[in-house]
Design an enzyme around this catalytic site. Structure first.
Site, mmCIF file in Angstrom:
data_model
loop_
_atom_site.group_PDB
_atom_site.id
_atom_site.type_symbol
_atom_site.label_atom_id
_atom_site.label_comp_id
_atom_site.label_asym_id
_atom_site.label_seq_id
_atom_site.Cartn_x
_atom_site.Cartn_y
_atom_site.Cartn_z
ATOM 1 N N THR A 1 0.173 2.223 6.919
ATOM 2 C CA THR A 1 0.099 1.009 6.124
ATOM 3 C C THR A 1 -0.057 -0.166 7.085
ATOM 4 O O THR A 1 0.240 -0.042 8.269
ATOM 5 C CB THR A 1 1.363 0.842 5.246
ATOM 6 O OG1 THR A 1 1.241 -0.359 4.474
ATOM 7 C CG2 THR A 1 2.627 0.754 6.074
ATOM 8 N N THR B 1 0.872 -1.173 0.000
ATOM 9 C CA THR B 1 0.000 0.000 0.000
ATOM 10 C C THR B 1 0.901 1.213 0.000
ATOM 11 O O THR B 1 1.819 1.293 0.813
ATOM 12 C CB THR B 1 -0.857 0.059 1.279
ATOM 13 O OG1 THR B 1 -1.877 -0.923 1.166
ATOM 14 C CG2 THR B 1 -1.481 1.424 1.490
ATOM 15 N N GLY C 1 -5.580 -2.461 8.232
ATOM 16 C CA GLY C 1 -6.399 -1.259 8.337
ATOM 17 C C GLY C 1 -7.278 -1.208 9.565
ATOM 18 O O GLY C 1 -7.462 -0.145 10.162
HETATM 19 C C1 SD4 Z 1 -5.772 -1.878 4.277
HETATM 20 N N1 SD4 Z 1 -3.943 -0.559 5.100
HETATM 21 O O1 SD4 Z 1 -6.587 -1.973 3.373
HETATM 22 C C2 SD4 Z 1 -4.427 -1.290 3.955
HETATM 23 C C3 SD4 Z 1 -3.531 -2.392 3.511
HETATM 24 C C4 SD4 Z 1 -2.062 -2.095 3.604
HETATM 25 O O2 SD4 Z 1 0.100 -2.672 3.485
HETATM 26 O O3 SD4 Z 1 -1.633 -1.071 4.005
HETATM 27 N N2 SD4 Z 1 -1.184 -2.973 3.297
HETATM 28 O O4 SD4 Z 1 -5.988 -2.277 5.421
#
Ligand code: SD4
Length: 333
Positions: A241, A190, A244
């Site tokens: 990141t 992400t 979530g």
């Molecule tokens: C989520 N924070 O959809 C994002 C995923 C993510 O590294 O950051 N992955 O929860």
């Protein structure tokens, strides 16, 4: 003795000492990646070493247009368009129905912001988020409504065909059919990017295909202003990141900015937010990775994670550096 810390610090300083626009703090405050850091303006910081090309692009755009907002948008578009990315953009891993759904947000330091979530077929959700910010009276559009808005704005719709790598992984997952969302070092990328220009004006973006094999309709922190991203010209900016759900529970990015408002350095603010996150998610913390990066208006930066393995990229007039973030737990899982 030259420690890794000194080496990194010295290599940055020697390459940037003569460049204009770089603010150096007193020698006693120079502790690289720990309590305080060097300060640079302009500066971009983005999550994961994967962000290196994104930062380079952001830097180019800032030089060309002078707009920190254009820079952070164009920067993360590099990741969104990258067919090699399994966790950002339409080439990412699908949800458990086999459909790729995207989340993205954008924010300016004056408080303007926009986001989209659970959106399909849009190659550049960050651009759609910007359109929500600039062309509607709203902050957030979801799902089919967001897609319809993209069509109305003339954005092309991409075919919904899984990237071969994503399909292979999805088919394997289907066979194992174990629904247990875990974000670890194999399942990241992400991209969150925060930037500050020469004058202290800030902006940020965050864009993702979210958790692999999530429930259809699941939305993470990335499009939620205050969770995945927060920017305030008076103080600083932060983005997140990782898992979530853990980040949403503590309004993570807003928390980091508020901690900086109370006087913490970006590094200290990230560390405090991670310890708060761990307290609120103790039961599953072994399996949960999360990380924050932050900058303040002076151009200091910081980053911290729950577990080892998180890294981030800083980019300033002296070039680009990959930094392995420190973490609350020290042993790799
Ligand atoms: C989520 N924070 O959809 C994002 C995923 C993510 O590294 O950051 N992955 O929860």
């Amino acid at each position: 003795m030259t420690t890794r810390r000194n080496f990194l610090r010295n290599s940055l300083l020697s390459s940037t000492a003569l460049l204009p626009g770089i603010l150096k703090k007193g020698a006693d405050q120079l502790s690289y990646g720990f309590k305080t850091t060097e300060a640079y303006k302009p500066l971009f910081v983005s999550t994961w070493n994967y962000g290196i090309n994104a930062n380079t692009r952001a830097w180019e755009v800032l030089q060309k247009t002078g707009s920190i907002l254009d820079a952070v948008e164009e920067g993360v578009k590099v990741s969104e368009a990258d067919p090699a990315s399994r966790t950002v953009g339409i080439y990412g891993y699908p949800d458990r129905e086999g459909i790729v759904t995207l989340d993205a947000s954008i924010m300016k330091g004056d408080g303007d912001c926009g986001s989209v979530c659970f959106v399909r077929q849009v190659k550049h959700p960050v651009t759609l988020a910007r359109k929500v910010m600039e062309k509607t009276p709203h902050v957030m559009l979801a799902g089919e409504g967001a897609r319809q808005f993209a069509i109305a704005e003339g954005m092309p719709m991409e075919e919904e065909v899984l990237h071969p790598e994503s399909r292979k992984a999805y088919e394997k997952w289907l066979k194992e059919a174990e629904y247990r969302p875990v974000i670890n070092i194999e399942n990241h990328d992400t991209i969150g990017m925060i930037g500050v220009d020469q004058n202290g004006t800030m902006a940020g973006t965050c864009t993702t295909s979210g958790l692999a094999y999530k429930m259809h309709g699941r939305v993470g922190d990335s499009p939620i202003i205050g969770a995945g991203l927060y920017v305030d010209n008076e103080v600083g900016a932060a983005t997140a990141t990782g898992m979530g759900e853990t980040i949403i529970k503590i309004c993570g990015s807003f928390l980091v900015v508020e901690l900086m408002r109370q006087g913490r350095s970006p590094q200290e603010a990230c560390e405090e937010a991670i310890s708060r996150l761990i307290k609120k998610n103790e039961e599953n913390i072994e399996d949960m990775q999360a990380g924050f990066i932050a900058i303040n208006k002076e151009g200091e930066y910081g980053g911290y994670a729950v577990h080892p393995g998180f890294n981030f990229i800083i980019h300033h007039a002296g070039g680009s550096k990959n930094i392995d973030a420190k973490s609350h737990f020290n042993t790799s899982r």
